[in-house]
Design an enzyme around this catalytic site. Structure first.
Site, PDB file in Angstrom:
ATOM      1  N   GLY A  28      -4.378  -7.021   6.950  1.00 16.33           N
ATOM      2  CA  GLY A  28      -5.554  -6.908   6.088  1.00 16.33           C
ATOM      3  C   GLY A  28      -5.386  -7.642   4.773  1.00 16.33           C
TER       4      GLY A  28
ATOM      5  NE  ARG B  67       2.046   3.309   9.763  1.00 17.80           N
ATOM      6  CZ  ARG B  67       0.876   3.847   9.494  1.00 17.80           C
ATOM      7  NH1 ARG B  67      -0.239   3.265   9.906  1.00 17.80           N
ATOM      8  NH2 ARG B  67       0.799   4.971   8.817  1.00 17.80           N
TER       9      ARG B  67
ATOM     10  CB  CYS C 112       0.412  -2.624   4.316  1.00 10.50           C
ATOM     11  SG  CYS C 112      -0.188  -4.005   5.305  1.00 10.50           S
ATOM     12  N   GLY C 113       1.307  -1.414   6.683  1.00 12.76           N
ATOM     13  CA  GLY C 113       1.567  -1.101   8.081  1.00 12.76           C
ATOM     14  C   GLY C 113       1.809  -2.347   8.922  1.00 12.76           C
ATOM     15  CB  THR C 114      -0.127  -4.734  10.506  1.00  8.28           C
ATOM     16  OG1 THR C 114      -1.333  -4.864   9.742  1.00  8.28           O
ATOM     17  CG2 THR C 114      -0.212  -3.547  11.450  1.00  8.28           C
ATOM     18  N   GLY C 115       0.559  -5.884   7.506  1.00  7.47           N
ATOM     19  CA  GLY C 115       0.462  -7.098   6.692  1.00  7.47           C
ATOM     20  C   GLY C 115      -0.795  -7.911   6.967  1.00  7.47           C
TER      21      GLY C 115
ATOM     22  CG  ASP D 240      -0.325   0.121   2.536  1.00  9.22           C
ATOM     23  OD1 ASP D 240       0.917   0.252   2.620  1.00  9.22           O
ATOM     24  OD2 ASP D 240      -1.062   0.103   3.531  1.00  9.22           O
ATOM     25  CG  ASP D 241      -0.812   4.915   1.169  1.00  8.16           C
ATOM     26  OD1 ASP D 241      -1.465   3.884   1.440  1.00  8.16           O
ATOM     27  OD2 ASP D 241      -0.998   5.988   1.769  1.00  8.16           O
TER      28      ASP D 241
END
Length: 179
Positions: A75, A114, A70-73, A10-11
């Site tokens: 979703g 993150r 992404c932030g956590t992986g 993602d972004d």
């Protein structure tokens, strides 16, 4: 032969994805066959569609492995697991990544930028990428669990007609025509 792999983000995960892509190509000598996010904007609100695309590429045997950052992986892997034959796991440490592959023959991992820094993320990628599932040496329980997972997928999901391989539920020798 180079290992073919899909990668997306993602972004939020764009910069980390670019670094891991370079790492895969330069250090692991992998061939990235899917990398649709060329700018951070390309990754905004796209995790579901990217999960669907990556899952279909794996089902069609364009590649057998995928990484999403992404932030956590979390979703992305939830969405990818809605597809017949796909085993996707969000991982945060090397041991879990290694076991995702060795115990579950997971084709996709979700990584959180993150959650871990770049160097630790490389360790996670190494643990997953370098420990391919081997039916000859795998634990009997892991092989039985894969067969149970296939039965579950067959009961709960529709196997697409375009699936080109056995999705790692069984050794390739059990499915003529696969590589």
């Amino acid at each position: 032969m180079k290992t073919k792999i899909a990668i997306a983000c993602d972004d939020i995960g764009f910069e980390r994805k670019e670094a891991i892509k370079r790492y895969l190509e330069e250090e692991k000598l992998a061939e990235v066959v899917f990398d649709p996010v060329k700018t951070p904007q390309d990754g905004v609100n796209t995790f579901a569609s990217l999960a669907n695309e990556m899952a279909e590429l794996i089902q069609k045997d364009a590649c057998r492995l995928g990484i999403y950052i992404c932030g956590t992986g979390i979703g992305f892997t939830c969405q990818a697991n809605k597809h017949w034959g796909i085993r996707a796991v969000a991982v945060t440490n090397p041991y879990s990544a290694k076991r995702a592959r060795l115990s579950n023959n997971a084709q996709i991992i979700g990584l959180g930028c993150r959650v871990n820094d770049l160097e630790y993320t490389k360790m996670i990628v190494d643990a997953w990428y370098d420990n391919a599932f081997d039916f000859a040496s795998a634990r009997e329980n892991s092989k039985k669990n894969l067969l149970e997972a296939e039965r579950s997928d067959n009961a709960l999901l529709t196997r697409p007609s375009f699936v080109a391989w056995n999705m790692g539920f069984k050794p390739d020798t059990d499915n003529p025509g696969t590589r």
